[in-house]
Design an enzyme around this catalytic site. Structure first.
Site, PDB file in Angstrom:
ATOM      1  N   LEU A   1     -13.986 -21.556  14.761  1.00 39.43           N
ATOM      2  CA  LEU A   1     -14.139 -21.492  16.217  1.00 39.43           C
ATOM      3  C   LEU A   1     -13.096 -20.602  16.877  1.00 39.43           C
ATOM      4  O   LEU A   1     -13.329 -20.056  17.948  1.00 39.43           O
ATOM      5  CB  LEU A   1     -14.048 -22.899  16.814  1.00 39.43           C
ATOM      6  CG  LEU A   1     -15.117 -23.896  16.359  1.00 39.43           C
ATOM      7  CD1 LEU A   1     -14.844 -25.273  16.956  1.00 39.43           C
ATOM      8  CD2 LEU A   1     -16.504 -23.405  16.760  1.00 39.43           C
TER       9      LEU A   1
ATOM     10  N   GLY B   1      -5.011 -19.369  16.377  1.00 44.04           N
ATOM     11  CA  GLY B   1      -3.858 -19.218  17.246  1.00 44.04           C
ATOM     12  C   GLY B   1      -2.584 -19.163  16.449  1.00 44.04           C
ATOM     13  O   GLY B   1      -2.593 -19.001  15.219  1.00 44.04           O
ATOM     14  N   GLY B   2      -1.469 -19.283  17.147  1.00 45.73           N
ATOM     15  CA  GLY B   2      -0.181 -19.165  16.492  1.00 45.73           C
ATOM     16  C   GLY B   2       0.118 -20.304  15.542  1.00 45.73           C
ATOM     17  O   GLY B   2       0.882 -20.145  14.591  1.00 45.73           O
ATOM     18  N   PHE B   3      -0.483 -21.497  15.781  1.00 47.31           N
ATOM     19  CA  PHE B   3      -0.184 -22.653  14.953  1.00 47.31           C
ATOM     20  C   PHE B   3      -1.232 -22.919  13.878  1.00 47.31           C
ATOM     21  O   PHE B   3      -1.004 -23.714  12.984  1.00 47.31           O
ATOM     22  CB  PHE B   3      -0.055 -23.909  15.824  1.00 47.31           C
ATOM     23  CG  PHE B   3       1.225 -23.936  16.621  1.00 47.31           C
ATOM     24  CD1 PHE B   3       2.320 -23.188  16.226  1.00 47.31           C
ATOM     25  CD2 PHE B   3       1.318 -24.701  17.770  1.00 47.31           C
ATOM     26  CE1 PHE B   3       3.496 -23.216  16.954  1.00 47.31           C
ATOM     27  CE2 PHE B   3       2.489 -24.728  18.496  1.00 47.31           C
ATOM     28  CZ  PHE B   3       3.584 -23.986  18.088  1.00 47.31           C
ATOM     29  N   GLY B   4      -2.407 -22.293  13.950  1.00 47.76           N
ATOM     30  CA  GLY B   4      -3.410 -22.566  12.943  1.00 47.76           C
ATOM     31  C   GLY B   4      -4.788 -22.067  13.342  1.00 47.76           C
ATOM     32  O   GLY B   4      -4.948 -21.288  14.282  1.00 47.76           O
TER      33      GLY B   4
ATOM     34  N   ASP C   1       2.278 -25.937  29.036  1.00 47.48           N
ATOM     35  CA  ASP C   1       1.524 -24.749  28.608  1.00 47.48           C
ATOM     36  C   ASP C   1       0.127 -24.739  29.233  1.00 47.48           C
ATOM     37  O   ASP C   1      -0.871 -24.556  28.543  1.00 47.48           O
ATOM     38  CB  ASP C   1       1.434 -24.704  27.078  1.00 47.48           C
ATOM     39  CG  ASP C   1       1.122 -23.294  26.563  1.00 47.48           C
ATOM     40  OD1 ASP C   1       1.328 -22.329  27.323  1.00 47.48           O
ATOM     41  OD2 ASP C   1       0.669 -23.170  25.406  1.00 47.48           O
TER      42      ASP C   1
END
Length: 497
Positions: free
Chosen positions: A151, A154-157, A277
């Protein structure tokens, strides 16, 4: 005269001799006494024997009864368990059949039990599901068809689409395998904040996985993705075929719903939660365009008695372009950071564009919030809301003024989210906002300031910049207190500052 002789009239003597009678009486009494004494001894001996035998029989009967009871008790428990298991099995079968294909056929004693217990079982099932569940890596691989549908990332996964055994669609966010400090903090923040809250405008966390090979978070699946895909144009300036231009009324509803979700975090849940955020990429949309705030990787819990989140001072948390100024400097932070970020989101909804666009020919329009203030100060609201229909013009103007109040430089000058909701819904009058960019005017062009502070840096993913050097801020005069915003209040509700 007739005379009788005394001898003739003398009665006959039939009595025994006296001595014989006395002897017979004495002997008879002795024998009778001896007989009675012998009979008494015999009767007493027989009674004792009978009593002893009865006692022994009673004792034997008691022992036999106890043995029988003890022997029957395990059988009774086993039988009770079997009956209970059978009933629960019938209930489960009936409940599953009602979920898959409900019908009106069948009635009887078991059906009556199902009708009574079924709703209770369903209620208990829902209560248990409110707590995040722990999944195994094998389960997630099965639910996502071995991670076949991606889907986003991003920076974390990476986020994958999945489906639970009951048919519920989910979004599985698989974190980076290397659990460094930032990833660990984000993982714990997600579970520690959104895992204990539930609200119609907050994305729901169904569970997580923390195995040696897989670290993942399982969320509810939202069909329409994030808000950002409905606001921005593609790089070539044309709308992509998959992006739909929403009506202004729908965008206004998204703004109000997002504000209500943030208000719940700040003012209504058990512990105050600051998101840190807020941006369009973290506002997800359902199939009927209900917004839900997502991605709590930077969120922090705080006690309501504490005004400031002492654990966060500076450090450059948040996404450039949406993060409040105090997040980029060595200043204490509060929930007003989210108010600032929400104000920047309002600007993007109002203009259907990114707040900073260096590709525009007109330099004054590069940083949209500053351009909006300039037009508002000149009284040219028509230019700001030119793309809005006449029926929604008033709501657009309200959104413009709320956005200008939300992005005030001083946190104390920003309204609370409860005030923001009431203003957006027209329940509270708004006084004209003051200049939120006075520090920009003293330091050169707005675009130069935006770039120097990182405001012009945007990402389409959920990457978050934490550590950045910030410069260019000049001391600002005392801000107008929040009470000044609310002097025209229509509602009688008290406003928290």
């Amino acid at each position: 005269m007739i005379c009788f002789s005394t001898e003739l009239v003398k009665p006959l003597d039939y009595a025994y001799p006296t001595n014989l009678i006395r002897t017979y009486s004495r002997e008879s009494r002795a024998e009778t006494k001896q007989g009675f004494e012998g009979a008494g001894v015999a009767v007493m001996s027989s009674s004792i024997t009978t009593a002893i035998i009865s006692s022994v029989c009673a004792a034997v009967a008691v022992v036999i009864a106890i043995a029988v009871i003890r022997r029957c008790r395990p059988s009774k428990r086993k039988m009770h368990k079997k009956i209970k298991a059978k009933i629960m099995e019938e209930i489960s079968k009936k409940y599953l059949s009602q979920q898959r294909a409900p019908d009106d056929a069948g009635s009887g004693a078991v059906d009556d039990v199902v009708i009574e217990i079924g709703p209770v079982e369903k209620f208990l099932h829902e209560i248990l599901n409110e707590r995040p569940m722990r999944f195994s890596s094998e389960q997630l691989a099965c639910y996502t068809a071995n991670y076949s549908t991606e889907l986003g990332s991003g920076g974390f996964g990476v986020v994958y689409k999945g489906e639970l055994p009951n048919g519920l669609l989910v979004a599985v966010k698989v974190l980076k395998v290397s659990m460094n400090k930032k990833v660990q903090e984000g993982f714990m923040a997600e579970i520690g904040t959104i895992g204990r809250t539930y609200h119609v405008h907050l994305v729901r966390l169904y569970g997580f996985c923390f195995d040696a090979s897989t670290k993942a978070l399982v969320y509810e699946f939202l069909e329409n993705g994030s808000l950002e895909k409905y606001l921005y144009r593609s790089t070539d300036g044309e709308e992509t075929s998959t992006r739909e231009r929403l009506e202004w009324r729908t965008l206004h509803g998204i703004a109000v719903g997002t504000a209500k979700g943030i208000r719940y975090l700040h003012e209504e849940c058990q512990q105050r939660i600051v998101h840190y955020d807020i941006k369009p990429a973290n506002i997800l949309i359902t199939s009927d365009f209900v917004p839900k705030v997502a991605d709590f990787g930077l969120a922090r819990l705080g006690e309501r008695e504490n005004t400031h989140m002492s654990s966060l001072t500076g450090g450059g948390r948040g996404t450039p372009g949406y993060a409040a100024p105090e997040l980029w400097m060595a200043l204490p932070t509060t929930e007003k950071c989210d108010v600032y970020s929400f104000g920047m989101v309002l600007f993007e909804i109002l203009g259907r564009r990114r707040n900073y666009d260096a590709g525009l020919m007109d330099e004054s329009r590069e940083w949209f919030p500053k351009w909006v203030w300039d037009k508002y100060e000149q009284g040219d609201m028509e230019c700001i809301v030119s793309g809005v229909g006449e029926a929604d013009r008033e709501k657009a103007e309200t959104m413009c003024m709320v956005a200008l109040w939300c992005v005030q430089f001083q946190p104390s000058a920003r309204p609370t989210m409860s005030s923001v909701v009431r203003m957006l819904e027209g329940e509270m009058a708004i006084v004209p906002p003051v200049n939120p960019f006075h520090y920009v005017s003293s330091g050169g062009s707005s675009s130069g300031w935006a770039l120097s502070t990182g405001t012009g840096t945007y990402t389409t993913s959920r990457d978050t910049v934490r550590d950045s050097e910030v410069s260019g801020f000049s001391p600002s005069p005392p801000a107008k207190p929040t009470d000044a915003i609310l002097k025209g209040v229509k509602s009688t509700d008290a406003v928290a500052t």
